[in-house]
Design a protein around this motif. Structure first.
Motif, PDB file in Angstrom:
ATOM      1  N   SER A   1     -24.475  57.966  83.345  1.00  0.00           N
ATOM      2  CA  SER A   1     -23.481  57.337  82.502  1.00  0.00           C
ATOM      3  C   SER A   1     -23.593  55.820  82.603  1.00  0.00           C
ATOM      4  O   SER A   1     -23.867  55.258  83.643  1.00  0.00           O
ATOM      5  N   ASN A   2     -23.361  55.145  81.496  1.00  0.00           N
ATOM      6  CA  ASN A   2     -23.336  53.695  81.501  1.00  0.00           C
ATOM      7  C   ASN A   2     -21.933  53.239  81.865  1.00  0.00           C
ATOM      8  O   ASN A   2     -21.023  53.310  81.057  1.00  0.00           O
ATOM      9  N   ILE A   3     -21.742  52.816  83.119  1.00  0.00           N
ATOM     10  CA  ILE A   3     -20.414  52.422  83.558  1.00  0.00           C
ATOM     11  C   ILE A   3     -20.227  50.909  83.435  1.00  0.00           C
ATOM     12  O   ILE A   3     -19.252  50.361  83.903  1.00  0.00           O
ATOM     13  N   LEU A   4     -21.157  50.251  82.788  1.00  0.00           N
ATOM     14  CA  LEU A   4     -21.083  48.803  82.681  1.00  0.00           C
ATOM     15  C   LEU A   4     -20.452  48.349  81.374  1.00  0.00           C
ATOM     16  O   LEU A   4     -20.281  47.166  81.141  1.00  0.00           O
ATOM     17  N   LEU A   5     -20.107  49.302  80.496  1.00  0.00           N
ATOM     18  CA  LEU A   5     -19.476  48.952  79.240  1.00  0.00           C
ATOM     19  C   LEU A   5     -18.173  48.211  79.526  1.00  0.00           C
ATOM     20  O   LEU A   5     -17.323  48.690  80.270  1.00  0.00           O
ATOM     21  N   GLU A   6     -18.017  47.027  78.950  1.00  0.00           N
ATOM     22  CA  GLU A   6     -16.854  46.201  79.242  1.00  0.00           C
ATOM     23  C   GLU A   6     -15.568  46.912  78.868  1.00  0.00           C
ATOM     24  O   GLU A   6     -15.488  47.597  77.857  1.00  0.00           O
ATOM     25  N   SER A   7     -14.530  46.755  79.697  1.00  0.00           N
ATOM     26  CA  SER A   7     -13.262  47.445  79.475  1.00  0.00           C
ATOM     27  C   SER A   7     -12.392  46.706  78.471  1.00  0.00           C
ATOM     28  O   SER A   7     -12.435  45.481  78.369  1.00  0.00           O
ATOM     29  N   LYS A  60     -22.789  63.018  84.107  1.00  0.00           N
ATOM     30  CA  LYS A  60     -23.611  62.547  85.211  1.00  0.00           C
ATOM     31  C   LYS A  60     -25.090  62.611  84.840  1.00  0.00           C
ATOM     32  O   LYS A  60     -25.849  61.691  85.099  1.00  0.00           O
ATOM     33  N   GLU A  61     -25.498  63.721  84.220  1.00  0.00           N
ATOM     34  CA  GLU A  61     -26.875  63.866  83.769  1.00  0.00           C
ATOM     35  C   GLU A  61     -27.006  65.105  82.896  1.00  0.00           C
ATOM     36  O   GLU A  61     -26.118  65.955  82.845  1.00  0.00           O
ATOM     37  N   VAL A  62     -28.106  65.173  82.189  1.00  0.00           N
ATOM     38  CA  VAL A  62     -28.466  66.356  81.393  1.00  0.00           C
ATOM     39  C   VAL A  62     -29.733  66.922  82.009  1.00  0.00           C
ATOM     40  O   VAL A  62     -30.713  66.199  82.210  1.00  0.00           O
ATOM     41  N   ILE A  63     -29.713  68.221  82.322  1.00  0.00           N
ATOM     42  CA  ILE A  63     -30.856  68.821  83.004  1.00  0.00           C
ATOM     43  C   ILE A  63     -31.345  70.068  82.264  1.00  0.00           C
ATOM     44  O   ILE A  63     -30.605  70.678  81.488  1.00  0.00           O
ATOM     45  N   SER A  90     -30.927  76.983  78.782  1.00  0.00           N
ATOM     46  CA  SER A  90     -32.068  76.088  78.922  1.00  0.00           C
ATOM     47  C   SER A  90     -31.671  74.641  79.213  1.00  0.00           C
ATOM     48  O   SER A  90     -32.319  73.951  79.990  1.00  0.00           O
ATOM     49  N   LYS A  91     -30.565  74.171  78.589  1.00  0.00           N
ATOM     50  CA  LYS A  91     -30.162  72.771  78.776  1.00  0.00           C
ATOM     51  C   LYS A  91     -28.690  72.713  79.140  1.00  0.00           C
ATOM     52  O   LYS A  91     -27.859  73.414  78.557  1.00  0.00           O
ATOM     53  N   VAL A  92     -28.359  71.869  80.117  1.00  0.00           N
ATOM     54  CA  VAL A  92     -27.013  71.828  80.670  1.00  0.00           C
ATOM     55  C   VAL A  92     -26.568  70.376  80.854  1.00  0.00           C
ATOM     56  O   VAL A  92     -27.352  69.529  81.283  1.00  0.00           O
ATOM     57  N   ILE A  93     -25.290  70.122  80.533  1.00  0.00           N
ATOM     58  CA  ILE A  93     -24.680  68.821  80.819  1.00  0.00           C
ATOM     59  C   ILE A  93     -23.911  68.938  82.123  1.00  0.00           C
ATOM     60  O   ILE A  93     -23.050  69.806  82.268  1.00  0.00           O
ATOM     61  N   ILE A  94     -24.212  68.062  83.086  1.00  0.00           N
ATOM     62  CA  ILE A  94     -23.450  67.999  84.333  1.00  0.00           C
ATOM     63  C   ILE A  94     -22.368  66.931  84.156  1.00  0.00           C
ATOM     64  O   ILE A  94     -22.678  65.768  83.903  1.00  0.00           O
ATOM     65  N   CYS A  95     -21.097  67.350  84.262  1.00  0.00           N
ATOM     66  CA  CYS A  95     -19.982  66.431  84.031  1.00  0.00           C
ATOM     67  C   CYS A  95     -19.142  66.262  85.290  1.00  0.00           C
ATOM     68  O   CYS A  95     -19.139  67.135  86.171  1.00  0.00           O
ATOM     69  N   GLU A  96     -18.418  65.159  85.339  1.00  0.00           N
ATOM     70  CA  GLU A  96     -17.464  64.939  86.426  1.00  0.00           C
ATOM     71  C   GLU A  96     -16.197  64.334  85.853  1.00  0.00           C
ATOM     72  O   GLU A  96     -16.216  63.294  85.207  1.00  0.00           O
ATOM     73  N   PHE A  97     -15.072  65.030  86.066  1.00  0.00           N
ATOM     74  CA  PHE A  97     -13.761  64.527  85.695  1.00  0.00           C
ATOM     75  C   PHE A  97     -12.725  65.316  86.485  1.00  0.00           C
ATOM     76  O   PHE A  97     -13.015  66.399  87.000  1.00  0.00           O
ATOM     77  N   ASN A  98     -11.500  64.758  86.577  1.00  0.00           N
ATOM     78  CA  ASN A  98     -10.454  65.387  87.395  1.00  0.00           C
ATOM     79  C   ASN A  98     -10.946  65.702  88.804  1.00  0.00           C
ATOM     80  O   ASN A  98     -10.546  66.692  89.418  1.00  0.00           O
TER      81      ASN A  98
END
Length: 300
Positions: free
Chosen positions: A3-9, A34-37, A84-92
């Motif tokens: 993830s690009n966490i540098l995007l200005e708030s 977090k990533e796509v695998i 075949s393709k999965v998004i790894i996410c993080e929230f809560n």
């Protein structure tokens, strides 16, 4: 992909990841990704007696993560035979994986470009419609998907155990969250703790327009109507960071305490809320800590 966490708030911008399931276009805020695998065939471990939307467990970088069958949820058909393709996410404060068919790409857009869907019912999984290149992309409510599968991961009365119940009716709070589910859960839970003066809004723009109207008509006495703001981050029209920045830059409203209550509050991302002047930041669904913080901020 990270993830690009540098995007200005507070700029009113968001980066979304566009992906495809069953030929339809969907989106997620890339800050949750977090990533796509790629998942090798046969690498998903099935679990007994679980919600049919749970495909099983996968191993990612020596971490065991629950895989949710997003295609099953959207199409209401039987589980896929392979993934075949999965998004790894993080929230809560959770890591969850979701299967997809393919990734289209990343877009940087304005929150105001995310239009509210016509279906604003509690059961809707779509929190916004995005028009890009004359194609509609549906932004999904991933928190609701997970909460529907596992309610204990969401906001609940159990999370205010140990919080002293008292009459908090004098604490007039304005609350902004685009999810009808979260608004109702949060309102019901806060009411159980003694908060009865709650005014809810669907997005940050609605809330800011309300506050600006109070400031224009009542001046410094706007605090007769609202003493604190609780806001989500992800909302169509105006996000929580932009809302916070506008409040803190307003000559009258700037003394109003603002608490950001979002699934996106992590150690890596807290700087975003700090940069726009938030008085407090808490991760959903820690509503017990939220009540303690509200008590502290309003009594100061």
């Amino acid at each position: 992909m990270e993830s690009n966490i540098l995007l200005e708030s507070g700029t009113g911008e968001v980066e979304i990841l566009e992906f495809i399931i069953g030929g339809r276009r969907f989106a997620i805020n890339i800050i949750k990704v977090k990533e796509v695998i790629d998942v090798e065939e046969g690498s998903v471990t099935k679990l007994p007696e679980v919600d049919p939307a749970v495909a099983g467990l996968i191993l990612c970088r020596n971490e065991i993560i629950t895989l949710v069958d997003l295609k099953y949820i959207i199409e209401k058909r039987k589980q896929a035979e392979s993934y075949s393709k999965v998004i790894i996410c993080e929230f809560n404060k959770l890591k969850v994986a979701f299967n997809i068919d393919s990734v289209v790409g990343v877009h940087r857009i304005k929150w105001e470009q995310i239009l509210k869907p016509d279906d604003v019912s509690v059961n809707s999984l779509v929190i916004g419609n995005i028009l890009i290149d004359k194609k509609i992309i549906l932004m999904l409510d991933f928190e609701k998907i997970v909460t529907d599968i596992s309610p204990q991961t969401g906001i609940s009365e159990e999370r205010i155990e140990g919080v002293e119940f008292k009459d908090r009716s004098s604490m007039k709070i304005a609350l902004a969250d685009d999810s009808a589910l979260i608004r109702n859960l949060l309102k019901n839970t806060l009411t159980k703790a003694g908060f009865t003066n709650l005014k809810t809004f669907d997005d940050g723009k609605q809330l800011y327009d309300y506050l600006e109207g109070l400031a224009n008509t009542k001046g410094d006495k706007f605090t007769d109507d609202v003493k604190l703001v609780i806001t989500d981050v992800e909302m169509p029209q105006m996000d929580g960071h932009t809302l916070t920045r506008k409040i803190k830059e307003h000559p009258i409203l700037r003394k109003l305490p603002v608490v950001i209550f979002s699934s996106l509050i992590t150690d890596e991302l807290k700087h975003k809320g700090e940069s726009v002047g938030a008085d407090g930041q808490l991760s959903k669904p820690e509503v017990g800590q939220l009540i303690e913080l509200v008590d502290k901020l309003i009594s100061e």
